[in-house]
Write a protein that holds these residues in place. Structure first.
Motif, PDB file in Angstrom:
ATOM      1  N   GLU A 319       0.905  -1.179   0.026  1.00 37.77           N
ATOM      2  CA  GLU A 319       0.122  -0.088   0.047  1.00 37.77           C
ATOM      3  C   GLU A 319       0.941   1.232   0.014  1.00 37.77           C
ATOM      4  N   VAL A 320       1.869   1.160   0.831  1.00 38.53           N
ATOM      5  CA  VAL A 320       2.720   2.399   1.012  1.00 38.53           C
ATOM      6  C   VAL A 320       3.444   2.637  -0.512  1.00 38.53           C
ATOM      7  N   GLN A 321       4.075   1.562  -1.199  1.00 33.32           N
ATOM      8  CA  GLN A 321       4.553   1.795  -2.091  1.00 33.32           C
ATOM      9  C   GLN A 321       3.812   2.477  -3.312  1.00 33.32           C
ATOM     10  N   ARG A 322       2.540   1.888  -3.285  1.00 32.12           N
ATOM     11  CA  ARG A 322       1.274   2.560  -4.279  1.00 32.12           C
ATOM     12  C   ARG A 322       1.336   3.891  -3.982  1.00 32.12           C
ATOM     13  N   LEU A 323       1.195   4.384  -2.735  1.00 35.53           N
ATOM     14  CA  LEU A 323       0.818   5.680  -2.287  1.00 35.53           C
ATOM     15  C   LEU A 323       2.022   6.539  -2.738  1.00 35.53           C
ATOM     16  N   LEU A 324       3.386   6.100  -2.438  1.00 35.47           N
ATOM     17  CA  LEU A 324       4.377   6.854  -2.945  1.00 35.47           C
ATOM     18  C   LEU A 324       4.418   7.428  -4.307  1.00 35.47           C
ATOM     19  N   ARG A 325       4.189   6.113  -5.122  1.00 39.00           N
ATOM     20  CA  ARG A 325       4.219   6.441  -6.619  1.00 39.00           C
ATOM     21  C   ARG A 325       3.067   7.514  -6.746  1.00 39.00           C
ATOM     22  N   GLU A 326       2.119   7.559  -6.288  1.00 44.62           N
ATOM     23  CA  GLU A 326       0.879   8.498  -6.420  1.00 44.62           C
ATOM     24  C   GLU A 326       1.428   9.803  -6.092  1.00 44.62           C
ATOM     25  N   VAL A 327       1.961   9.845  -4.783  1.00 43.81           N
ATOM     26  CA  VAL A 327       2.421  11.180  -4.321  1.00 43.81           C
ATOM     27  C   VAL A 327       3.666  11.864  -5.248  1.00 43.81           C
ATOM     28  N   SER A 328       4.376  10.770  -5.998  1.00 46.67           N
ATOM     29  CA  SER A 328       5.471  10.978  -6.891  1.00 46.67           C
ATOM     30  C   SER A 328       4.848  12.134  -7.901  1.00 46.67           C
ATOM     31  N   GLU A 329       3.700  11.190  -8.303  1.00 42.32           N
ATOM     32  CA  GLU A 329       3.127  11.696  -9.695  1.00 42.32           C
ATOM     33  C   GLU A 329       2.450  13.152  -9.536  1.00 42.32           C
ATOM     34  N   ARG A 330       1.990  13.324  -8.251  1.00 41.76           N
ATOM     35  CA  ARG A 330       1.358  14.683  -7.924  1.00 41.76           C
ATOM     36  C   ARG A 330       2.277  15.882  -7.660  1.00 41.76           C
ATOM     37  N   CYS A 331       3.514  15.322  -7.006  1.00 39.62           N
ATOM     38  CA  CYS A 331       4.359  16.328  -6.564  1.00 39.62           C
ATOM     39  C   CYS A 331       5.828  16.437  -7.169  1.00 39.62           C
ATOM     40  N   GLY A 332       5.999  15.555  -8.095  1.00 36.84           N
ATOM     41  CA  GLY A 332       7.185  15.456  -8.865  1.00 36.84           C
ATOM     42  C   GLY A 332       8.259  14.410  -7.977  1.00 36.84           C
TER      43      GLY A 332
END
Length: 338
Positions: A319-332
């Motif tokens: 779950e955290v790995q997925r969330l980190l990818r999504e945060v990366s997409e939003r924030c760079g």
């Protein structure tokens, strides 16, 4: 490894199914200790009663419930043999008792209640470790005994929680079994009976109902219940997860952020914290900040996550790995790596 999950049937009622209306203070004490993750104290309370000669169905069931909650909290199976032994004691003794012809109705209902609850625990645990056919079989046995207990004595209000949760989640989670009717509304109504009659499991019924209402799309009703559970158990990690989850699902990012920050403080303060819980909480907090267009704060939380010295747990937490990818997409991605 057992996964921590907070939405599915038996986890949330891991203590509450067998809370029969009793006057003993030790019953509520064991519940409160477990909800507040004070597992060692709860175990000591119950094992002392057993060592002092208490051979009742109740004390052995509550002991099993503590072990179940402990294993779920720490995501392991270290207590599985003691857990099975306690449940088998309840089932064997209870079913033998039900063969007697001289049982009064109250005794019969109470025994049916404990035996049904014990089968419910077995179903939960077997589902957790992937033994689905056994889980379905014992879940059905649990429901049959709980229904019989209610038929024998309709004032066993805690039985409505176990039966209601079973009916709801069976309708939504076991969709691979053909001809399962939609019993979701009936399940919700049954759980409300437990809450309305102010039983020992009232707050655990609220906790279970929160996740059911979120699944059912009734977010505002779920939010109302979170106020009650946090007021009653302000230091409970168990209850705070539900509170945070409501606002995450509602996409009320300011409230979700505040709740996850409060949860993080509780986890840091908890001497029996599961380190994976902190990682999950930080991941969700970063996600909420990024969704609220607060990328500076999201990046700071990711940096905190990467400095927890638990890189292996971070890498293993899907779950955290997925969330980190999504945060990366939003924030760079570049900003996250700085």
């Amino acid at each position: 490894m057992i996964k921590r999950f907070s939405t599915t049937f038996f986890l949330i009622i891991s203590i509450s199914q067998a809370i029969f209306a009793q006057s003993q203070n030790w019953v509520k004490e064991s519940i409160d200790l477990t909800i507040n993750t004070k597992f060692s104290q709860a175990e000591t309370l119950l094992t002392n009663r057993i060592q002092n000669g208490d051979s009742s169905l109740a004390v052995h069931f509550y002991y099993a419930s503590v072990l179940n909650s402990k294993m779920t909290h720490f995501e392991n199976t270290e207590e599985n043999q003691s857990f099975y032994d306690a449940l088998q004691f309840v089932i064997n003794k209870g079913e033998a008792k039900l063969e007697r012809k001289d049982l009064q109705e109250k005794q019969k209902a109470k025994t049916e209640f404990y035996v049904g609850s014990a089968y419910g625990y077995l179903a939960f645990y077997q589902g957790q470790i992937g033994e689905w056919l056994s889980a379905v079989k014992n879940g059905s046995r649990s429901a049959d005994y709980l229904e019989q207990a209610i038929e024998t004595d309709s004032t066993i209000w805690d039985a409505y929680l176990g039966l209601g949760a079973y009916k709801y989640w069976l309708s939504t989670k076991i969709d691979w079994i053909p001809f399962i009717p939609d019993q979701r509304e009936e399940g919700i109504a049954l759980i409300r009976k437990t809450i309305e009659h102010d039983s020992y499991s009232k707050y655990l019924a609220m906790h279970q109902l929160i996740y059911i209402l979120l699944d059912f799309g009734e977010f505002d009703q779920a939010e109302e219940l979170t106020i009650n559970i946090i007021e009653e158990y302000p230091q409970s990690v168990f209850m705070r997860w539900a509170h945070s989850h409501v606002f995450m699902k509602k996409k009320d990012f300011p409230k979700a952020i505040a709740s996850y920050k409060a949860l993080l403080e509780l986890i840091d303060f908890d001497p029996q914290a599961n380190p994976n819980h902190k990682i999950t909480c930080l991941g969700r907090l970063a996600d909420m900040y990024s969704r609220a267009d607060s990328c500076d704060q999201a990046i700071k939380v990711v940096q905190d996550l990467n400095s927890t010295n638990n890189n292996k747990l971070v890498d293993q937490n899907e779950e955290v790995q997925r969330l980190l990818r999504e945060v990366s997409e939003r924030c760079g991605e570049k900003d996250l790596n700085n």
